[in-house]
Design an enzyme around this catalytic site. Structure first.
Site, PDB file in Angstrom:
ATOM      1  N   GLY A 115      40.779  60.198  54.614  1.00 24.35           N
ATOM      2  CA  GLY A 115      41.811  60.855  55.420  1.00 24.35           C
ATOM      3  C   GLY A 115      42.929  61.366  54.545  1.00 24.35           C
ATOM      4  CG  ASN A 116      45.081  64.444  55.453  1.00 22.56           C
ATOM      5  OD1 ASN A 116      46.032  64.390  56.226  1.00 22.56           O
ATOM      6  ND2 ASN A 116      43.965  65.119  55.728  1.00 22.56           N
TER       7      ASN A 116
END
Ligand code: C5P
Length: 430
Positions: free
Chosen positions: A226-227
Site C-alpha cells: 500500500g502507500n
C-alpha cells in the site's frame, strides 16, 4: 497564470493557514441542533472566538448552558438581552464568518424575507462577512418549491447554502436533507476564511469524477502493498466540487477513515485494477476527470490464498507485475474517442528533486508523458503533502502556463484546482 512560479517559502509552509477569527454559529430549531455542539468545538479547538446564537426553538433541543460552556461566551436568543452592547447589530458587524447549522426551512424563509425579530435573523441582516447555511430538514421540505426558491434567492444574494447530505433522517426515513458531518461543515466554512470566493456555483450541471486515497495490492489474506495516501486531497476536491454545484462521483481507495462528503456518490475500490474498472465505467459520462488517487504502480504477481508462513529460512522475494496506468488509459481513451474529446483530465504528481533535476523539471516531463490537461504538483518528503492537512505546489497546464499553489488547507488547493477545471470545462462548451 504566471510564467515562472516561485516555490512557496519555508516560512509560509510553517505558518498557520488561518489566523484566529470571530465566528457566529447560528442554530435553528431542528433535531440536528445537537450536532452544532460538535461544530462549536471544531471552531474553538482551532482557536477561533465563537458566539452561539440559537433561535428560541433551537433551545428546545439543546440547552443554553451547553452552548455557553462550549463557546465560553454568553448565549441570547432575543434582541432585548444585553441591550447596552447592542448585540443585534454588533454580532453581525464584527463577525468574520457566520455559519448557521442546522438551517431549517423556516429559518431560510425568514432570512429570505429579511426578518429581524430575533437575534439570529438580526445578525444575518447586519453581517457583511461570508454567511454559510447548512440546511437540515426532511426530504419533502428540502424539495418543496418554496424551499427551492428560498435557496436560490439566498444563493443569488451571495449566501453559501451547502448541499445537504443524504442518509438517515429523524426516525426511519432516509433521503436528501441530512446535515453534513460537522467536521465537513467546519472544513468548508474555514475555507471561506482563507478565501471568501472559494465556493461559487460555477460547476452546476458539470459531471466530475475524482479518484482519491490509496490502493492496496494483496500479497496474501492479511498482507498488502500500500502507500501513505490519506485521501484528504481527493476528498477535498470531491467535497468542494459538489458544493460548487457539480454532480460528483468519487472513486475512493483506502483513506484514513474519511467520512463520505455530502452530495457525492462514492464508489469504494480496493486494488488498482478495481479502480481502473470504476474509472473506466464512469469516465465517459463525465466532463472532468481528476485523478488524485495514489495508485500502486506494481502488484504482487501472485496473491497467495493462505497466509504466508514465517518459516525458519530466508523469506522468499516477491515478484511484482506492473499495474495499468489509469490516467494514461483515460487520455488514450479520449484520443480514441471512447470518452468525449471535450473532457478535462487532471493528473497529480508527488515529486522530489534530485541531482538530475528539480521538482518542476520532473513535473513538466510528467505532464508531457501523461498527456493530461492539468497537472497538480506537490513536493513530497520532509512531512509534506502525505497525511497532513496542508499542502502547496504548482499547477501546470498543457498550454505551457504554470502557477504556484500557495500554502494552505487542502480545501484551498482544491479550490484553485477547481477554478482551472471550471475555466477549461466552460471554454470547451463555448
Ligand atoms: O506516474 P505517477 O504515479 O507519478 O503519476 C501520478 C498520477 O497518475 C496521479 O494522477 C495518479 O492518480 C495517476 N496514476 C494512475 N495509475 C497508476 C499510477 C498513477 O492513474 N498506475
Amino acid at each position: 497564470m504566471s510564467a515562472s512560479p516561485q516555490a512557496p517559502s519555508a516560512q509560509a509552509q510553517s505558518a498557520p493557514a488561518v489566523p484566529h477569527k470571530r465566528i457566529v454559529v447560528g442554530v435553528a430549531g431542528g433535531i440536528a441542533a445537537y450536532k452544532a455542539c460538535t461544530l462549536v468545538r471544531y471552531f474553538t479547538e482551532a482557536g477561533h472566538h465563537v458566539r452561539v446564537v440559537p433561535t428560541e426553538s433551537a433551545l428546545e433541543f439543546v440547552g443554553k448552558a451547553t452552548f455557553e460552556a462550549l463557546s465560553g461566551n454568553p448565549v441570547h436568543t432575543g434582541v432585548f438581552s444585553d441591550v447596552p452592547q447592542v448585540p443585534h447589530v454588533r454580532l453581525g458587524q464584527d463577525a468574520d464568518l457566520v455559519v448557521v447549522a442546522p438551517a431549517t426551512a423556516d429559518l431560510m424563509a425568514r432570512a429570505v424575507s429579511g426578518r429581524a425579530d430575533d437575534l439570529l435573523t438580526a445578525t444575518l441582516l447586519t453581517a457583511r462577512c461570508p454567511v454559510v447555511f447548512a440546511p437540515a430538514m426532511h426530504t419533502e421540505m428540502w424539495e418543496h418549491p418554496a424551499t427551492v426558491a428560498n435557496v436560490a434567492t439566498l444563493r443569488s444574494r451571495g449566501t453559501i447554502v451547502l448541499e445537504p447530505a443524504s442518509g438517515r433522517l429523524t426516525g426511519k426515513d432516509t433521503g436528501a436533507g441530512r446535515l453534513p458531518d460537522p467536521d465537513e461543515i467546519g472544513l468548508l466554512a474555514t475555507l471561506l476564511l482563507e478565501r471568501a470566493d472559494a465556493m461559487p456555483r460555477d460547476l452546476e450541471g458539470v459531471r466530475v469524477l475524482v479518484s482519491a486515497g490509496g490502493t492496496r495490492e494483496p500479497l496474501d489474506p492479511v498482507r498488502f502493498l500500500g502507500n501513505r495516501s490519506s485521501g484528504k486531497q481527493g476528498y477535498a476536491l470531491a467535497r468542494l466540487a459538489a458544493q460548487r454545484g457539480a454532480d460528483v462521483v468519487l472513486v475512493s481507495g483506502y483513506t484514513t477513515g474519511l467520512a463520505e462528503p455530502a452530495g457525492v456518490d462514492v464508489v469504494h475500490v480496493k486494488t488498482a485494477e478495481d479502480m481502473q474498472s470504476a474509472v473506466t465505467k464512469h469516465a465517459p459520462q463525465c466532463d472532468a476527470i481528476v485523478m488524485a488517487a495514489a495508485v500502486a504502480d506494481f502488484r504482487p504477481t501472485t496473491t497467495v490464498a493462505s497466509k504466508i508462513k514465517k518459516g525458519s529460512g530466508e523469506p522468499d522475494s516477491v515478484a511484482l507485475t506492473k499495474n495499468p496506468d489509469i490516467l494514461a488509459g483515460i487520455v488514450e481513451s479520449r484520443r480514441a474517442g471512447r470518452i468525449p474529446a471535450s473532457s478535462v483530465v487532471v493528473g497529480f504528481a508527488a515529486e522530489t528533486g534530485d541531482a538530475q533535476g528539480d521538482v518542476l523539471t520532473y513535473a513538466r516531463a510528467k505532464l508531457e508523458r501523461k498527456g493530461c490537461d492539468l497537472l497538480v504538483v506537490n513536493a513530497v518528503g520532509e512531512g509534506k503533502a502525505f497525511e497532513v492537512d496542508h499542502n502547496d505546489g504548482w499547477l501546470l497546464a498543457a498550454d505551457g502556463s504554470e502557477s504556484a499553489l500557495e500554502h494552505g488547507s487542502k480545501s484551498l488547493m482544491a479550490s484553485r484546482v477547481l477554478d482551472a477545471v471550471a475555466r477549461l470545462v466552460h471554454s470547451g462548451r463555448e
